[in-house]
Design an enzyme around this catalytic site. Sequence first.
Site, PDB file in Angstrom:
ATOM      1  N   SER A 576      38.349  36.829  34.445  1.00 47.24           N
ATOM      2  CA  SER A 576      39.306  37.373  33.479  1.00 47.24           C
ATOM      3  C   SER A 576      38.786  37.243  32.051  1.00 47.24           C
ATOM      4  CB  SER A 576      40.675  36.753  33.685  1.00 47.24           C
ATOM      5  OG  SER A 576      40.669  35.376  33.551  1.00 47.24           O
ATOM      6  N   ASP A 662      45.903  45.253  39.622  1.00 47.03           N
ATOM      7  CA  ASP A 662      45.826  44.329  38.498  1.00 47.03           C
ATOM      8  C   ASP A 662      46.540  44.913  37.276  1.00 47.03           C
ATOM      9  OD1 ASP A 662      45.098  42.530  36.516  1.00 47.03           O
ATOM     10  OD2 ASP A 662      43.108  42.212  37.364  1.00 47.03           O
ATOM     11  N   HIS A 708      45.939  40.139  40.000  1.00 52.77           N
ATOM     12  CA  HIS A 708      44.994  39.426  39.152  1.00 52.77           C
ATOM     13  C   HIS A 708      44.700  38.016  39.643  1.00 52.77           C
ATOM     14  CE1 HIS A 708      42.721  39.214  35.395  1.00 52.77           C
ATOM     15  NE2 HIS A 708      43.020  37.938  35.446  1.00 52.77           N
TER      16      HIS A 708
END
Length: 719
Positions: A576, A662, A708
């Site tokens: 991320s 996501d 995510h």
Amino acid sequence: SCVGLRNLLQGLSYSVKYYSKHSYLQTGCIYSKIKPKQCCILDCSGSTCTHRTLPPGSILPWRCFSCKEGTKIPSKRKQNASITTSDLSYKNLLKSEQENWNDISARYKAMTERIKEKLEELHNKYMFNLGSPRIRFGENVYFEENGCIFLSKADDGEENGDILFSTEDLGFSDTFVQRIRISPDQRYMAINLKNENSEEATCIVMKLGNFPVVEKVIPSVFSFEWAANDVLYYTSQKNLKCQNVFMTTFTNQKHTKLVYTEQDARFFVDVYCTKDRRFLTINSNSKTTSEVWLVDCRHPFKSPALVQARTKGVIYHIEHRNDELYILTTYGEPAEYKLMKAPVAASGMENWQLVYALEKKTKLVDLEMFSDHCIMFLKNAGHLYLNVISFVSHSVQSIKLPTWACEFELESQPEHTTSTCYFQLTSPVHPPKRFAYSFKENNLIEQAVQEVPIITNCHTTRLLAKSKDETLVPITVFHNMNSKELRRKPLLVHVYGAYGIDLNMSFKEDKLMLIEEGWILAYCHVRGGGELGLSWHKDGCRHNKLKGLHDLKACITLLHELGFSQPKYTALAAASAGGVLAGALCNTAPELIRAMVLQAPFVDVLNTMMKTHLPLTIEEQEEWGNPLADEKCMKYIKSYCPYQNIKPQCYPSVFITAYENDQRVPLAGVLRYVQKLRKAALDHASRTSEKGNWIPNIILDIQASGSHCDSSWEDSLKE
């Protein structure tokens, strides 16, 4: 326990007390995926204990953007032209990438099977014996297992438990239990159910008894707490935001009403109860500022009372003891966390009195409040400590924990009047080991309840790398003690460096597997993260983001200089928001690494921060800046943004995992990044004719399931 304090202590935009150790997009979300689907978070709402696991399915409230050999260039290498053609539709591009992945992944089938078998073996050896989360409520014990919630008597054992709830029987087979709250009189149970493909959860309220029944179903719920036996407060979630708090009652005259609305898009709202159950708090937090409202649990229908109006730059959290509020806050100088207190009746900042202040460069990981004591869980210079504050003797005792430990994992705590605090210690290569601190004995006790083998052949080294501006940056290194010629061993470097969040250093089966196979693991605690306190984060965000990149370069360079591997055997891993620094290093110093592994990476900072219609852009401005309002900020972001700085050069091989669902890092941005990176690598190869020149493998694995940070053990194992 204020486990949620960890989230705000790490610079989050909200607090997630009592139920989540994960924050927005920290590496933990990605790297902690290799875990069982045993992910409920139990919490009692009366004279009870609390138990939390590290669930792979934690909701994350904001977008923390939380080694394969290359192929020699033949005279005419067939290229996947469709992948680099910009005029393909999104759908066709997605299909093309999936076909490319299917072709490439087939080459690694044998290796995949071997790794999968080894990981399952390690998982069974170290994780299955940890048991189910359990909470004791008087004579009753509640526990969750495989999507079912059971109730048993304390003396009967789990095998005699009665099923109270089953996700499958009630038609929720595609969900998992995320958290549980039991009402003080045990007549109701509230459960959050989460689907791996969505970040929104559903709250199911069960009326308990001889025949438990579903009383209410509330969609899109983030946090919830019982303020009284039949009064539930909860926050609703929409587009990754929580800004409304509701109260619903289960008396004869059932009703639901809106209690609080947050007007500022930078703020995220949640609810939790103080350890003694005296107050329910409504917490509204941005990444830099807090405001808390109190609901008196003795009078749950009264309007919430403001503790202290939000003051820019001041974060605070509330606990309660003996008619006094204990306030964990950044108020005052230096701007690190301090424990203060004030009367409930005069809670304004002007009445805050200092109880304890942290030492410089110390990270407050968590705080646990008891009737006569408070325990602070701290990190300092890479080591873990407990600071035990006695409210009776007004003394502070500091206890250094075993040197191998890198991470705390708090366990269920009995009611606040208990005399013992339980927790676990772990590291990336050490399974959780249980400890207890006794207030009566005033000492630390190592629990021997579980026979967990301690890894003895792994050496831990702590280093300091000198960055470009002379700042010393911590590195934690693990390697097999039996390894010879470390310079010839493969090295996996981890980085994050955003939101004041620490690198996740909990136990992972895949890390232990790599150590056993001779790898070196290095964790670079660069600025932008939170390992050395709030100032460490401040020195690596907004207009200081490049400092994190300089730190990362210095760390990798020092590792190679000290004989820990060399560039051609070095891989860099990030997730991320860690993708910003990893991608920037890939552009500016690709010669330091041979491969890069990214999971759900944030690689297009500039374009994302220019799009204010995205749900998280406004609140992210406190981390990255506002390029729309500040031209200097725009130029600065452009100077390090991974997508903006791709150029024809010799890149390392890159493996990226992305998710169709996501909401935090949109797949379209990752697709653009991969296309541009492939084109740059091909352009460089076509311009050079050096013997042995190679084209890096740039591989994108798009996961159809999962979001995510949510993934089952099975999906994580496959990944």
